[in-house]
Design a protein around this motif. Structure first.
Motif, PDB file in Angstrom:
ATOM      1  N   ILE A 268      59.110  54.174  18.173  1.00  0.00           N
ATOM      2  CA  ILE A 268      57.771  54.672  18.525  1.00  0.00           C
ATOM      3  C   ILE A 268      57.730  56.199  18.368  1.00  0.00           C
ATOM      4  O   ILE A 268      58.609  56.915  18.853  1.00  0.00           O
ATOM      5  N   ARG A 269      56.686  56.653  17.695  1.00  0.00           N
ATOM      6  CA  ARG A 269      56.527  58.094  17.441  1.00  0.00           C
ATOM      7  C   ARG A 269      55.217  58.636  18.003  1.00  0.00           C
ATOM      8  O   ARG A 269      54.906  59.815  17.809  1.00  0.00           O
ATOM      9  N   GLN A 270      54.466  57.766  18.689  1.00  0.00           N
ATOM     10  CA  GLN A 270      53.191  58.180  19.273  1.00  0.00           C
ATOM     11  C   GLN A 270      53.110  57.654  20.707  1.00  0.00           C
ATOM     12  O   GLN A 270      53.303  56.445  20.932  1.00  0.00           O
ATOM     13  N   PHE A 271      52.821  58.562  21.630  1.00  0.00           N
ATOM     14  CA  PHE A 271      52.760  58.201  23.051  1.00  0.00           C
ATOM     15  C   PHE A 271      51.445  58.690  23.643  1.00  0.00           C
ATOM     16  O   PHE A 271      51.036  59.837  23.418  1.00  0.00           O
ATOM     17  N   LEU A 272      50.811  57.807  24.428  1.00  0.00           N
ATOM     18  CA  LEU A 272      49.638  58.176  25.216  1.00  0.00           C
ATOM     19  C   LEU A 272      50.057  57.999  26.667  1.00  0.00           C
ATOM     20  O   LEU A 272      50.180  56.875  27.164  1.00  0.00           O
ATOM     21  N   ASP A 273      50.333  59.110  27.333  1.00  0.00           N
ATOM     22  CA  ASP A 273      50.919  59.101  28.679  1.00  0.00           C
ATOM     23  C   ASP A 273      49.782  59.303  29.681  1.00  0.00           C
ATOM     24  O   ASP A 273      49.311  60.426  29.890  1.00  0.00           O
TER      25      ASP A 273
END
Ligand code: SAM
Length: 268
Positions: free
Chosen positions: A73-78
């Motif tokens: 995974i290279r995209q995070f929505l925290d």
């Protein structure tokens, strides 16, 4: 970039972000937050509260490491990211790939104000928004113009759903995010639980958060599990955070929380 200013920061009431920061030993909190935590410590025990916060934070770190190193995974929505502290999502994600992109979202404007300096690079954004209105996040150009929802995105809801009431439809909130996620995307959730928690301790948590800007809702394990609808839980499933792919991070062991990670289910 952020447009937050300190004038939006609620000073007279405790906020979850600042209370959590205090419990983790941070510096970004006010007298009103310390007073709320003092009530919590008196009711539950200081060590237990701080251990719960640290156990949760260790879980977050292991989850982001797992998602970036083992799942690519290279995209995070925290979402409900809290104030920047040690080992933040973007720092762990960038160890796997410096090009990883992270958007932090929090309802508390202090997060954007304090995060600005730390996150001053091109691969990280901070947005002040309320996850109880998912479209304000998902339709925000700072989010969907930065993360590519055509590719896998991990959405993190770590220690935030216990600030969402049943009337606010927690499952519907997760579903709104899931509907935008591409195959191969993930969700991570941790949550304070009543399972294994004595009645006096439950009352202590509620008393500590009374008067805070967001209400506290403790949930049963079964209700937390329902939040993973539409996802396949990865091993070891929904467990105590210290048991989730334990490492050598010295995680405290409380029975205050459950945590897990799910992968978007293939359509039937
Ligand atoms: C206990 S902290 C958890 C921080 C971080 N996720 C972690 O686990 O280390 C919970 C955070 O959720 C935020 N929060 C609570 N309700 C929220 C909402 N409706 N929308 C966005 N953020 C929210 C609080 O402001 C706080 O920063």
């Amino acid at each position: 970039m952020t447009t937050e200013s300190t004038s939006n920061i609620p000073l007279g009431v405790p906020t979850a972000a600042r209370m959590y920061d205090e419990a983790l030993g941070g510096k970004d909190h006010f007298e009103v937050d310390r007073a709320a935590n003092a009530r919590l410590y008196k009711a539950i025990g200081e060590d237990r509260v701080r251990s719960t916060a640290m156990e949760n934070r260790r879980f977050l770190g292991r989850v982001v490491r797992y998602l970036s190193e083992e799942c690519g995974i290279r995209q995070f929505l925290d979402v409900g990211s809290g104030l920047p502290t040690a080992s933040n999502t973007h720092q762990i994600a960038k160890e796997a790939d410096p090009g990883s992109r992270v958007v932090y979202v929090d309802i508390d404007p202090i997060v954007a104000v304090h995060g600005r300096a730390l996150l001053a690079d091109d691969s990280t954004r901070i947005v002040t928004a309320d996850m109880r209105r998912p479209e304000t996040i998902l339709d925000d150009e700072r989010v969907n113009g930065f993360l590519d929802f055509g590719r896998p995105v991990a959405v993190l809801f770590v220690a935030v759903f216990h600030f969402v009431t049943p009337e606010e439809d927690p499952a519907g909130i997760v579903a709104a995010f899931r509907e935008r996620q591409a195959p191969g995307s993930y969700v991570a959730i941790s949550h304070l639980t009543t399972d294994g928690m004595s009645e006096p301790e439950q009352q202590g948590w509620y008393a500590g958060f009374a008067g805070a800007t967001v209400p506290l809702v403790l949930r049963k394990e079964a209700d937390i599990r329902r939040l993973f609808h539409g996802y396949d839980l990865v091993e070891p499933g929904l467990v105590r955070p210290y048991d989730w792919r334990p490492g050598d991070d010295g995680s405290p062991r409380t029975s205050s929380l459950f945590g897990g990670v799910g992968r978007v289910s293939h359509p039937a």
